[in-house]
Enzyme design. Structure first.
Site, short mmCIF file in Angstrom:
data_model
loop_
_atom_site.label_atom_id
_atom_site.label_comp_id
_atom_site.label_asym_id
_atom_site.label_seq_id
_atom_site.Cartn_x
_atom_site.Cartn_y
_atom_site.Cartn_z
CB CYS A 22 20.65 -46.88 -9.94
SG CYS A 22 20.61 -45.72 -8.57
CG HIS A 37 23.45 -50.30 -9.53
ND1 HIS A 37 22.57 -49.36 -9.04
CD2 HIS A 37 23.14 -51.46 -8.90
CE1 HIS A 37 21.76 -49.93 -8.16
NE2 HIS A 37 22.09 -51.21 -8.06
#
Length: 556
Positions: A80, A136
């Site tokens: 991610c 993130h």
């Protein structure tokens, strides 16, 4: 009907009015800068889209891809944070210090503040910039938050995953738990209605479209869905469509993809009804390969999410836009997630200064017109911390490279891997169930303790990485090892700090949010506190004087 179910009732009239207005708008009155909608999907496997032969139904995604340009040689990172950092900066991980793993919630770490971001450049070019969804990229201090990194607005989550309904997330063995839904720079308690994440984020994105005038200012919307990352949660009605899938994990995952597909349909309809569509570029991308243990499938590619095999880094991707020259085609030129930065900034008529030190290329002509891509190689990564190949050595790397180091490089048709690339099986859909892999498609299994720490594949001829050619073509191996060594000389130190216990949400009002303050911030905060204390003291003193005067009058 699907669209109206996810749109606030108050906006329906606006949709109708906007559609009527857009009919009367002439093309000449529009600006030359296109609106940009970047859709980043989480953990969608290479096979998990209808047009790649999946049993999962994705009619909206298939339609957009068929009418646009499918990117069939498109690469991202295996996790991610790495993919998101390279999208935002146009730079490889080795040049931002984020070479190792992901940015964890408890780490005092974020996308380095000295990096110029994609929304910063678009904002500089006159765009209104909005982010909806998963960040993130770190949040340990306020300067790391999306609204400090170029976005005018932000609504979404700061962490890598969480509950799709409650928006709570627990981290680590210590079970630090907290709330993770933000509006701007504050927890969005008042925005939370317990709505399923995919629907909530889509509704917010449509609201942004409704409240912006597409004819007055170009818009950049970055919609980073939480779906289809675990935990596997989905409204029951979507599960009904996949009763025929016996594997419950795969069934839930398929239902989540269908809900996502419906979201794409609703967003596309909103772009059309609000008058954006004719001057909009839509980019669709997964952030990494699918995770078979969580229902995803990269079949027939090798490996999975978190690996440098093709299944971890070759992604579902396409561009859809009326502005494309060659619609309904496939782009087989090499494209990497770092390329979106220069490509989109150039389309937006922004500027790309030399000191940005980009690793990405402007690939618009390759996508839109079918011309050759300027990109000839991709540094997938060099992770100097991950050195788990027991038999890796400088000797195995011909004295040019330590093959214990996890690294991967693509040059033209060739792909080189060193170290431990990660889980290496070919996993058909639905293989994982209550039993672990009892039947494998291939008997080949890499045994790291048997001395293997280097592989070479011709990806064009062997896209499934079945035939290792490292022994047959040592001269190519040496050239690619030299290229790795050259890249490594440009690497900056790894940023991967230890856990900071101050990150515990229980110390921050139950919320995952900024907790770290440097000396200047502490001094500023102390200055403000002192000032407030001083004002409070003056107010208290004035009240005392006032009270004394009143008391004297009463006594008189």
């Amino acid at each position: 009907m699907l669209l109206l179910a996810w749109v606030p009732a108050a906006l329906v009239l606006g949709l109708i009015i906007s559609q009527t207005w857009s009919v009367h708008m002439s093309w000449e009155n529009r600006g030359t800068q296109p609106h940009i909608v970047f859709i980043l999907v989480d953990d969608q496997g290479f096979r998990d889209v209808g047009y790649h032969g999946s049993e999962i139904k994705t009619p909206a995604i298939d339609r957009l891809a068929a009418q646009g340009v499918k990117l069939e040689n498109y690469y991202v990172q295996p996790l991610c944070s790495p993919s998101r950092s390279q999208l935002m900066t146009g730079r490889y991980q080795i040049h931002t210090g984020l070479q190792h793993s992901i940015i964890r919630a408890t780490q005092p770490n974020c996308l380095p503040l000295d990096n110029v971001t994609l929304p910063m450049k678009l904002k500089q070019a006159g765009y209104s910039t909005h982010m909806v969804g998963k960040w993130h990229l770190g949040f340990y201090k306020r300067g790391c938050l999306p609204t400090q990194r170029g976005f005018d607005t932000f609504f979404g989550s700061l962490l890598g995953s969480g509950d799709y309904y409650s928006h709570y997330k627990c981290e680590g063995t210590a079970r630090m738990c907290g709330y993770d839904l933000f509006e701007g720079e504050e927890a969005a308690w008042d925005q939370d209605r317990g709505m399923y994440s995919t629907m909530m984020l889509t509704r917010k994105a449509i609201s942004i479209l409704a409240n912006h005038d597409p004819n007055q200012q170009p818009l950049f919307l970055y919609l980073a869905f939480q779906a289809v990352h675990s935990p596997l949660q989905v409204p029951a009605r979507y599960l009904e469509r996949y009763k025929g899938i016996p594997n419950l994990t795969r069934r839930k995952y398929a239902a989540m993809v269908s809900c996502l597909d419906e979201a794409i349909h609703n967003l596309t309809m909103a772009l059309k009804r609000y008058g954006y569509y004719d001057n909009t570029i839509i980019v669709y991308s997964s952030d990494n390969g699918g995770q078979p243990l969580a229902g995803g499938s990269n079949w027939p590619l090798r490996g999975s999410k978190a690996t440098y095999w093709e299944g971890g880094i070759k992604a579902v991707g396409f561009v859809h836009s009326p502005l494309l020259m060659n619609k309904g085609t496939k782009c087989r030129s090499l494209v990497h997630i770092t390329d979106w930065f220069p490509t989109l900034v150039t389309l937006a008529e922004g500027t790309l200064e030399e000191d940005l030190n980009l690793d990405g290329y402007d690939v618009w002509e390759a996508i839109s017109e079918g011309r050759p891509s300027p990109r000839q190689d991709i540094l997938h990564n060099i992770d100097p911390i991950y050195i788990k190949a027991k038999n890796g050595s400088w000797k195995a790397g011909y004295g040019l490279w330590n093959t214990a180091v996890q690294a991967a490089l693509r040059v033209g048709h060739w792909k080189l891997l060193t170290g431990v690339p990660g889980y290496s099986d070919w996993v058909p859909p639905q293989t994982f169930s209550t039993q672990r892999l009892t039947h494998r498609y291939h008997n080949e299994r890499i045994r790291w303790d048997r001395g293997k720490s280097l592989w070479l594949f011709n990806i064009t001829a062997d896209p499934f990485e079945r035939v290792d050619l490292s022994q047959k073509y040592p001269h190519i191996v040496k050239k690619m090892l030299m290229r790795l060594a050259h890249y490594n000389k440009t690497a900056v130190p790894v940023r991967y700090p230890a856990k900071d216990l101050r990150s515990n949400p229980q110390l921050n009002g139950g919320v995952w949010g900024p907790w770290y303050k440097d000396e200047k911030e502490k001094q500023d905060e102390q200055h403000i506190n002192n000032h407030l204390t001083e004002l409070s003291s003056k107010k208290l003193w004035k009240n005392k004087l006032k009270h004394r005067k009143l008391k004297r009058r009463v006594e008189e």
